[in-house]
Design a protein around this motif. Structure first.
Motif, short mmCIF file in Angstrom:
data_model
loop_
_atom_site.label_atom_id
_atom_site.label_comp_id
_atom_site.label_asym_id
_atom_site.label_seq_id
_atom_site.Cartn_x
_atom_site.Cartn_y
_atom_site.Cartn_z
N THR A 64 -0.04 5.58 -4.98
CA THR A 64 -0.84 4.38 -4.72
C THR A 64 -1.33 3.74 -6.01
N ASP A 85 1.95 16.46 0.44
CA ASP A 85 1.01 15.85 -0.50
C ASP A 85 1.03 16.70 -1.76
N HIS A 142 -1.03 13.70 4.68
CA HIS A 142 -1.81 12.49 4.96
C HIS A 142 -1.31 11.77 6.22
N SER A 184 0.86 -1.19 0.00
CA SER A 184 0.00 0.00 0.00
C SER A 184 0.89 1.23 0.00
N CYS A 185 0.29 2.38 -0.29
CA CYS A 185 1.08 3.62 -0.16
C CYS A 185 1.25 3.96 1.31
N PHE A 186 0.31 3.51 2.14
CA PHE A 186 0.51 3.70 3.58
C PHE A 186 1.85 3.08 3.97
N ASN A 238 4.81 5.10 2.67
CA ASN A 238 5.06 6.27 3.53
C ASN A 238 5.62 5.85 4.89
N CYS A 279 -0.78 10.38 -4.41
CA CYS A 279 -1.92 9.46 -4.44
C CYS A 279 -3.13 10.04 -5.16
N HIS A 280 -3.35 11.36 -4.99
CA HIS A 280 -4.51 11.97 -5.64
C HIS A 280 -4.11 12.76 -6.88
N GLY A 293 -1.92 -1.49 -3.37
CA GLY A 293 -0.48 -1.39 -3.64
C GLY A 293 -0.03 0.06 -3.65
N ASP A 313 3.77 13.15 -2.15
CA ASP A 313 2.82 12.03 -2.16
C ASP A 313 1.80 12.34 -3.25
N LYS A 332 -6.04 3.82 -6.22
CA LYS A 332 -7.02 4.87 -6.56
C LYS A 332 -7.18 4.90 -8.09
N SER A 353 -6.15 15.50 0.05
CA SER A 353 -7.34 14.72 -0.30
C SER A 353 -8.63 15.25 0.31
N SER A 386 -0.61 8.81 6.86
CA SER A 386 0.48 7.84 6.68
C SER A 386 1.83 8.53 6.62
C1 LIG Z 1 -2.47 11.25 0.22
C2 LIG Z 1 -2.54 9.78 0.54
N1 LIG Z 1 -1.40 9.12 0.85
C3 LIG Z 1 -1.42 7.81 1.14
C4 LIG Z 1 -2.59 7.08 1.13
C5 LIG Z 1 -2.57 5.62 1.43
O1 LIG Z 1 -2.72 4.91 0.23
P1 LIG Z 1 -3.07 3.36 0.25
O2 LIG Z 1 -4.55 3.24 0.23
O3 LIG Z 1 -2.40 2.81 -0.97
O4 LIG Z 1 -2.46 2.82 1.51
C6 LIG Z 1 -3.80 7.72 0.82
C7 LIG Z 1 -5.08 6.96 0.84
O5 LIG Z 1 -6.06 7.36 1.38
C8 LIG Z 1 -3.77 9.11 0.52
O6 LIG Z 1 -4.90 9.76 0.22
#
Ligand SMILES: Cc1ncc(COP(=O)(O)O)c(C=O)c1O
Length: 422
Positions: free
Chosen positions: A265, A204, A161, A135-137, A140, A235-236, A275, A233, A268, A208, A163
């Motif tokens: 990530t 970020d 975020h 995951s991206c969590f 991070n 992700c969005h 992942g 980051d 999304k 988000s 994480s």
């Molecule tokens: C900005 C940001 N970073 C990291 C994550 C974590 O991503 P993942 O769902 O792949 O763990 C999210 C998910 O909500 C996110 O919005």
């Protein structure tokens, strides 16, 4: 399960049911948790999970609702989660590579498809290399502890975020939290750590909850001036933000290699399975493979998930048209909602927070929208600050203009009924 679980000595676990005896510790724990739960309910911030009984798509089935609910709250920005080629790639990989690896990457959990996907990620971002996580969590959580030592400094936007916040907690660098998007405050903090061996600015790309964008050009100028590195980051942003979906750098016309490290990530826009990854300098990626704890001590990403994401990158590398549609839809939604009298926060990003203020109002609003066949969710504290409850609408490339118009119309009707607009 209806039966109580017995320990050897005959004392029931606190999850045991009817007739079970609880120890003092078990009963006290249950009371404490009940108190917490009651507090959440009393504050009006209880989150109920609606149950979807179909694929993730523009039109979904929601348990207890009539057919054909329009979905306006997923991160499926490109509509690829149920794209036929993506789904087929996952099925093929299940047949060829099995359900999973039963292993971490460095023991016997690396298949050719894992390294291929890492290659495609690096190519897409125009970076040296990439490393996959579950995951991206995890990406991070794994990065900062490995990159930064007590000789270094990390400067993080206060609204990054969760994480990132947790990942930074794990590292031993000097920590600075700068005010949200405030480059004056960032510079002040940079001046406080001039002597650090490495300085890493962390943000970020797109935030988000607010759909607003980091001031990346100014951040990069400050990084140049103060000899710092930049982490974003994405992700969005990855896959759909910027003219060809390369993300925040591209959105600002900064080229495709200005940022030093990108985490993003696969869960999304990029197929939506699961992942995450880090992409950047090859020395960093090599070190993460040796040391990053969520990589070393967690199972390999399952083959069907890898194959779905890999197919998404094939689609993105082969065509530039995906980002345009999501932007056209976003423009349409935002302008119509603003004309109707709603306050839509953010910066022309597909995350469109419709600001309502009160937590209960946001939750009632979302319930009434569902009655009209539109799936949106109210966000309230602790996910957003108290008094800033909202409905976070998310626009997808797979929405049609008719879908957007129908949703705006439903917002208008509910907004009038609840006195949000006149
Ligand atoms: C900005 C940001 N970073 C990291 C994550 C974590 O991503 P993942 O769902 O792949 O763990 C999210 C998910 O909500 C996110 O919005």
């Amino acid at each position: 399960m209806a039966a109580a679980v017995l320990r050897k000595g005959g004392v029931c676990l606190w999850r045991g049911v009817v007739g079970s005896r609880l120890s003092h510790a078990q009963a006290a724990c249950r009371d404490i948790l009940e108190g917490e739960l009651e507090g959440i309910k009393a504050a009006g911030t209880w989150k109920t999970e609606r149950v979807i009984t179909s694929k993730q798509a523009v039109t979904i089935r929601v348990q207890g609702q009539h057919e054909g609910i329009l979905n306006f709250c997923s991160n499926n920005y490109l509509g690829l989660s149920s794209h036929p080629e993506v789904v087929q790639a996952g099925k093929d990989a299940l047949d060829k590579y099995g359900a999973g690896l039963s292993s971490v990457r460095f023991i016997c959990g690396t298949q050719d498809i894992h390294t291929e996907l890492e290659g495609k990620i690096a190519k897409f971002h125009n970076r040296d290399d990439a490393i996959l996580y579950a995951s991206c969590f995890d990406a991070n959580a794994g990065l900062f502890e490995i990159l930064l030592t007590p000789e270094d400094a990390v400067l993080s936007d206060e609204l990054n975020h969760a994480s990132i916040i947790d990942g930074i907690r794990l590292c031993k660098a000097r920590k600075f939290r700068y005010q949200h998007k405030n480059v004056q405050d960032l510079e002040a903090k940079l001046l406080e750590c001039q002597d650090a061996r490495m300085k890493l600015i962390v943000t970020d790309g797109v935030f988000s909850m607010d759909g607003n964008v980091a001031p990346l050009p100014e951040i990069c100028s400050l990084a140049d001036k103060h000899n710092a590195l930049v982490f974003v980051d994405e992700c969005h942003a990855t896959g759909f933000f910027g003219a060809t979906g390369r993300g925040t750098e591209e959105h600002f016309g900064l080229g495709s290699t200005r940022v030093d490290i990108i985490n993003s990530t696969l869960g999304k826009a990029l197929g939506g399975a699961a992942g995450g990854y880090t992409t950047g300098p090859k020395q960093l990626i090599a070190l993460l493979r040796q040391r990053a704890r969520p990589y070393l001590f967690s199972n390999s990403v399952p083959p069907p998930v890898v194959a779905c994401a890999s197919k998404v990158f094939d689609l993105l590398l082969g065509s530039a048209g995906f980002a345009e549609k999501v932007q056209a839809n976003t423009d349409r939604f935002r302008s119509q909602m603003t004309d109707a009298g709603f306050t839509v926060a953010g910066e022309n990003h597909p995350i469109c927070p419709v600001m309502l203020g009160d937590a209960r109002l946001a939750s009632t609003f979302a319930d009434l929208m569902l009655e009209k066949g539109i799936f949106v969710i109210g966000f309230s504290f602790p996910v957003v600050p108290k008094g800033k409850a909202r409905i976070r609408v998310q626009i997808s490339a797979s929405h049609s203009f008719e879908d957007i118009d129908r949703t705006v119309e439903a917002f208008k009707q509910v907004g009038k009924k609840l006195g949000v607009i006149s």
